[in-house]
Write an enzyme that holds these catalytic residues in place. Structure first.
Site, PDB file in Angstrom:
ATOM      1  N   HIS A   1       1.637  46.769 -39.304  1.00 60.86           N
ATOM      2  CA  HIS A   1       2.074  45.764 -38.344  1.00 60.86           C
ATOM      3  C   HIS A   1       2.956  44.712 -39.202  1.00 60.86           C
ATOM      4  CE1 HIS A   1      -0.352  46.704 -34.818  1.00 60.86           C
ATOM      5  NE2 HIS A   1      -1.275  46.551 -35.143  1.00 60.86           N
TER       6      HIS A   1
ATOM      7  N   HIS B   1      -3.267  50.238 -41.451  1.00 58.46           N
ATOM      8  CA  HIS B   1      -2.774  49.996 -40.095  1.00 58.46           C
ATOM      9  C   HIS B   1      -2.168  48.214 -39.823  1.00 58.46           C
ATOM     10  CE1 HIS B   1      -2.770  49.825 -35.784  1.00 58.46           C
ATOM     11  NE2 HIS B   1      -3.193  48.794 -35.751  1.00 58.46           N
ATOM     12  N   GLU B   2      -3.102  47.685 -40.444  1.00 57.40           N
ATOM     13  CA  GLU B   2      -2.795  45.975 -40.145  1.00 57.40           C
ATOM     14  C   GLU B   2      -1.543  45.825 -41.084  1.00 57.40           C
ATOM     15  OE1 GLU B   2      -4.275  44.126 -38.219  1.00 57.40           O
ATOM     16  OE2 GLU B   2      -5.533  45.416 -37.578  1.00 57.40           O
TER      17      GLU B   2
ATOM     18  N   GLU C   1       1.019  49.490 -31.730  1.00 54.56           N
ATOM     19  CA  GLU C   1      -0.013  49.952 -31.925  1.00 54.56           C
ATOM     20  C   GLU C   1       0.378  51.388 -32.692  1.00 54.56           C
ATOM     21  OE1 GLU C   1      -2.809  48.607 -32.903  1.00 54.56           O
ATOM     22  OE2 GLU C   1      -2.065  46.536 -31.904  1.00 54.56           O
TER      23      GLU C   1
END
Ligand SMILES: [Zn+2]
Length: 423
Positions: free
Chosen positions: A283, A279-280, A357
């Protein structure tokens, strides 16, 4: 506008700002109370009844604290402005120090000190009463006090030269000083965020390289597969302060590091940890960090420009009780008026951040598996006792991350769409 009219409209805006925040919190509080201890249907498998009870109680206790802290903070600022306290302090400081730069540094330093002093009862209550009551706090009083001292020293070490630089720009660069200041301060900001993990973060926490093992090799494999370069994977002793857990990237360019809280490493499965990291990485890959940096640079141009325009408005100094114009007075005034002036930006930024997100979640679900991501998010929510029932308007206004139910629905929905597409 007369000084009285300026002061009155500022007080009215600050009161509206506060009133709106209290109204939204009240809606949120009532929603949490109505669903106290209730597990949302969609989360049935991942949240137990006991955890739902804890999350309601904890969320409501935090909201009660903000019901007390927010009005007190606003009332103090309004009272100080209305009674001319800022001007009195300025005159006193002027009697002690004549040189404009040192006078400004002392004036602003005293205000920051007063702010920290007034905020400390709330910080102490939050850490040692509220967080302890719900089993999160692990901070010792010594750590809390030492943190405060270190933060103050860092503010002095960084703040004094930056203030000096700002004064030099205003005095020496002509009418376009704000443009040059914005360029240089943005560059300094970038350098600071690059060296932050190496210089500042270690003053507060210990960072240990993640030891060799399956977790490490799987993270390295994930980073390689996603073509993501990092300079190191570290475990941070977050448990020194609290049981809340998190994972993040820090630094820019060649200094980029993966940081895992020790609390996260000890509670999550490897699959879940990889999903959080994916997920990071999402980004970064979707250029969210780049976009946020660009917007913050644009804002610093806007702020310096606003400072240059406001400085030429004599009534403004008088409105806040200052006998004469000065740079430090305007810096304080800019700080006071910027809150109400950027009131409507908060929900826009929150919405923008929530979009990011969702995109990072979609990226992580594709890279590390949707189920692992869902169970990691549910675990994070559970371990932080985050509100399971945020009120719609409240979360739209403030939430930088979508509520857990919405995130899980989006991840599962995207996967269902993908599956039906294949048929
Ligand atoms: Zn995120």
């Amino acid at each position: 506008m007369t000084p009285q009219a300026i002061l009155f409209s500022n007080i009215a805006l600050a009161a509206l700002d506060l009133g709106w925040a209290l109204f939204l919190t009240l809606l949120n509080y009532r929603n949490a109370a109505r669903h106290a201890g209730e597990v949302p249907e969609e989360l049935g498998a991942s949240v137990s009844a006991e955890e739902a009870v804890k999350s309601s109680a904890y969320s409501m206790a935090r909201m009660r604290l903000s019901f007390a802290a927010n009005p007190i903070g606003t009332l103090i600022v309004i009272a100080a402005a209305a009674t001319g306290l800022f001007g009195l302090l300025d005159a006193r400081v002027g009697g002690l120090v004549a040189a404009p730069y040192w006078r400004g540094a002392l004036f602003l330093g005293l205000l920051l000190l007063a702010q920290a002093f007034l905020a400390s009862p709330f910080s102490l209550y939050s850490t040692f009463v509220l967080e302890r009551r719900y089993g999160f706090n692990t901070t010792k009083f010594g750590t809390w006090a030492f943190d405060a001292v270190k933060s103050a020293l860092i503010s002095v070490v960084l703040g004094l030269p930056l203030l000096y630089l700002l004064y030099a720009f205003i005095d020496g660069m002509g009418p376009l000083w704000w443009l040059w200041a914005a360029v240089i301060f943005s560059a300094i900001n970038l350098v600071l965020s690059m060296i932050y993990p190496l210089v500042i973060a270690p003053l507060f926490n210990k960072f240990t390289p993640l030891p060799e093992g399956t977790l490490r090799s799987r993270i390295e494999e994930l980073a390689r597969r996603l073509e993501f370069r990092v300079s190191g994977i570290f475990v941070m002793d977050g448990s020194k302060r609290s049981k809340h857990s998190n994972a993040y990237f820090t630094g820019l360019g060649a200094f980029k590091r993966i940081v895992l809280f020790d609390t996260l490493v000890s509670s999550m499965s490897e699959d879940e940890l990889l999903a959080v990291l994916a997920h990071e990485i999402g980004h970064e890959k979707r250029k969210h960090v780049l976009k946020m940096t660009a917007v913050s640079i644009a804002f610093s141009f806007l702020s310096f420009w606003a400072l240059s325009v406001l400085m030429a408005w004599p009534e403004l100094y008088a409105a806040f009780g200052f006998a004469s114009p000065s740079k430090h007075a305007m810096l304080l005034i800019l700080g006071l008026v910027s809150g109400p002036a950027t009131f409507f930006l908060a929900p826009a930024f929150a919405a923008w951040s929530r979009r990011h997100e969702y995109q990072a979640d979609a990226f992580a679900a594709a890279a590390a598996g949707g189920e692992a991501l869902c169970s990691a998010l549910a675990r994070l929510n559970r371990e932080n006792a985050a509100n399971l029932w945020p009120q719609k308007l409240y979360s739209a206004w403030y939430y930088s991350h979508p509520a857990l139910r919405e995130r899980l629905a989006a991840i599962r929905g995207a996967r269902l769409d993908g599956a039906s597409g294949k048929q």
